[in-house]
Design a protein around this motif. Structure first.
Motif, PDB file in Angstrom:
ATOM      1  N   PHE A 100     -20.805 -94.245 108.908  1.00  0.00           N
ATOM      2  CA  PHE A 100     -21.091 -92.485 108.962  1.00  0.00           C
ATOM      3  C   PHE A 100     -20.674 -91.705 110.270  1.00  0.00           C
ATOM      4  CE2 PHE A 100     -23.932 -88.561 108.719  1.00  0.00           C
ATOM      5  CZ  PHE A 100     -22.933 -87.900 107.900  1.00  0.00           C
ATOM      6  N   GLY A 101     -20.262 -90.117 110.466  1.00  0.00           N
ATOM      7  CA  GLY A 101     -20.065 -89.805 111.477  1.00  0.00           C
ATOM      8  C   GLY A 101     -20.196 -87.964 110.463  1.00  0.00           C
ATOM      9  N   GLY A 102     -21.484 -87.030 111.593  1.00  0.00           N
ATOM     10  CA  GLY A 102     -21.459 -86.088 111.553  1.00  0.00           C
ATOM     11  C   GLY A 102     -22.378 -85.432 112.089  1.00  0.00           C
ATOM     12  N   VAL A 103     -23.151 -84.424 111.365  1.00  0.00           N
ATOM     13  CA  VAL A 103     -23.913 -83.474 112.034  1.00  0.00           C
ATOM     14  C   VAL A 103     -24.928 -83.165 111.212  1.00  0.00           C
ATOM     15  CG1 VAL A 103     -22.855 -81.834 113.320  1.00  0.00           C
ATOM     16  CG2 VAL A 103     -22.774 -81.402 111.739  1.00  0.00           C
ATOM     17  N   ALA A 104     -26.321 -83.028 112.420  1.00  0.00           N
ATOM     18  CA  ALA A 104     -27.608 -83.076 111.339  1.00  0.00           C
ATOM     19  C   ALA A 104     -28.438 -81.994 111.772  1.00  0.00           C
ATOM     20  CB  ALA A 104     -28.398 -84.031 110.944  1.00  0.00           C
ATOM     21  N   ALA A 105     -29.408 -81.708 111.453  1.00  0.00           N
ATOM     22  CA  ALA A 105     -30.044 -79.783 111.214  1.00  0.00           C
ATOM     23  C   ALA A 105     -31.638 -80.470 110.344  1.00  0.00           C
ATOM     24  CB  ALA A 105     -29.453 -79.156 111.157  1.00  0.00           C
ATOM     25  N   TYR A 106     -32.147 -79.549 110.565  1.00  0.00           N
ATOM     26  CA  TYR A 106     -33.679 -78.926 109.420  1.00  0.00           C
ATOM     27  C   TYR A 106     -33.883 -77.953 110.059  1.00  0.00           C
ATOM     28  CZ  TYR A 106     -38.418 -77.375 110.914  1.00  0.00           C
ATOM     29  OH  TYR A 106     -39.561 -76.588 111.018  1.00  0.00           O
ATOM     30  N   ASN A 107     -34.956 -77.843 108.434  1.00  0.00           N
ATOM     31  CA  ASN A 107     -35.406 -76.468 108.015  1.00  0.00           C
ATOM     32  C   ASN A 107     -36.565 -76.601 107.872  1.00  0.00           C
ATOM     33  OD1 ASN A 107     -32.191 -74.665 105.699  1.00  0.00           O
ATOM     34  ND2 ASN A 107     -33.211 -74.652 108.103  1.00  0.00           N
ATOM     35  N   GLY A 108     -37.406 -75.287 107.683  1.00  0.00           N
ATOM     36  CA  GLY A 108     -38.667 -75.327 108.110  1.00  0.00           C
ATOM     37  C   GLY A 108     -39.750 -74.375 109.274  1.00  0.00           C
ATOM     38  N   ASP A 109     -40.627 -74.679 110.071  1.00  0.00           N
ATOM     39  CA  ASP A 109     -41.112 -73.657 109.917  1.00  0.00           C
ATOM     40  C   ASP A 109     -40.392 -73.710 111.308  1.00  0.00           C
ATOM     41  OD1 ASP A 109     -44.443 -72.082 108.476  1.00  0.00           O
ATOM     42  OD2 ASP A 109     -43.856 -74.936 108.547  1.00  0.00           O
TER      43      ASP A 109
END
Length: 286
Positions: free
Chosen positions: A27-36
């Protein structure tokens, strides 16, 4: 001797049959987060890459069990916010993610009969994280030992230290294309429901500056309140002033390309010919 040969033959046939249901993948791709510290989807300035490997087993033609390991870096920063009061708070973090997951993939179509199929997946995951930020001298500072919101400090019994190894619930959707019976290429997206609100080290409100200084030292005070880096006239907030929000639950998520290859020969079609099923018979691919 004959019994030994018979057992060996059975094991050989069984292992060959098992191998023909096993897929290895990347697998290859992008990552991110949501929060404060960010509420945007894949925010441009804090979206990073993600890579992983997978091992899958076919329970049947449309149900696959998949185990995987994924590595990524995610983060968030108030300085990229559209809201002036959030920019003034000036908190930030990053963390590396090491994730092990076990999910089931359910396909709408049989990819031995069709070239394309949407699918959904869900299961369980375990991950390691360790949030850090950079101080005014651009030095990396790990945040958990500082108890920035009073975690583990005397006088704050409701603030328990968070664990760096946690469980999550992964889920998502994808679309996969069968190049042939062995090689498949897909695009998928998935998010992880977390059981901690301290993935970004921000959740509740400020604790007393004096309590934090006495328990963890000046560095903890400096990293808990960063507003004075933007505006030097800002005082350290009073005890109970809002720092984060328990309503902004943390999640992280991936999207990218997943390529799998089936071990052994399925007796199927090649790259240039018509689609065949596992018995070698042509089938309708539309």
């Amino acid at each position: 001797m004959k019994s030994f040969r018979l057992v060996f033959l059975i094991l050989l046939i069984s292992s060959s049959s098992f191998a023909q249901k096993v897929h290895v993948g990347a697998f290859g791709g992008v990552a991110a987060y949501n929060g404060d510290l960010t509420d945007k989807i894949f925010p441009k300035k804090v979206t990073n890459g993600a890579v992983g490997i997978t091992l899958s087993y076919e329970l049947d033609d449309q149900l696959i069990l998949r185990g995987g390991f994924t590595y990524a870096i995610v983060g968030g920063a108030d300085r990229f916010s559209d809201k002036p009061d959030i920019r003034e708070r000036n908190l930030s973090f990053e963390t590396k993610i090491y994730e092990l997951s076990a999910v089931a993939e359910l396909y709408l179509n049989n990819l031995y009969d069709r070239k394309f199929s949407p699918y959904v997946f869900g299961g369980v995951a375990a991950f390691h994280f360790n949030p850090y930020a950079y101080n005014g001298s651009a030095q990396k500072v790990y945040l958990k030992p500082l108890s920035t919101e009073g975690q583990g400090i005397v006088g704050y019994p409701d603030r328990k230290p968070y664990k760096l190894n946690q469980f999550a619930i992964p889920g998502g959707i994808g679309l996969k294309y069968a190049v042939n019976d062995n090689l498949r290429i897909g695009i998928e997206g998935g998010l992880r429901k977390l059981f901690t609100d301290y993935f970004d080290d921000v959740s509740k409100d400020y604790v007393s500056e004096g309590d934090l200084l006495a328990a963890r030292g000046q560095l903890a005070v400096d990293m808990a309140f960063r507003g004075d880096d933007v505006n030097g006239s800002l005082p350290y907030p009073g005890k109970g002033a809002q720092r984060g929000s328990p309503k902004s639950k943390d999640i992280y998520y991936f999207t990218g390309i997943h390529v799998t290859y089936k071990l052994g020969s399925a007796g199927g079609g090649g790259f240039g010919g018509g689609k065949k099923n596992r018995n070698g018979c042509p089938v309708n691919v539309y």
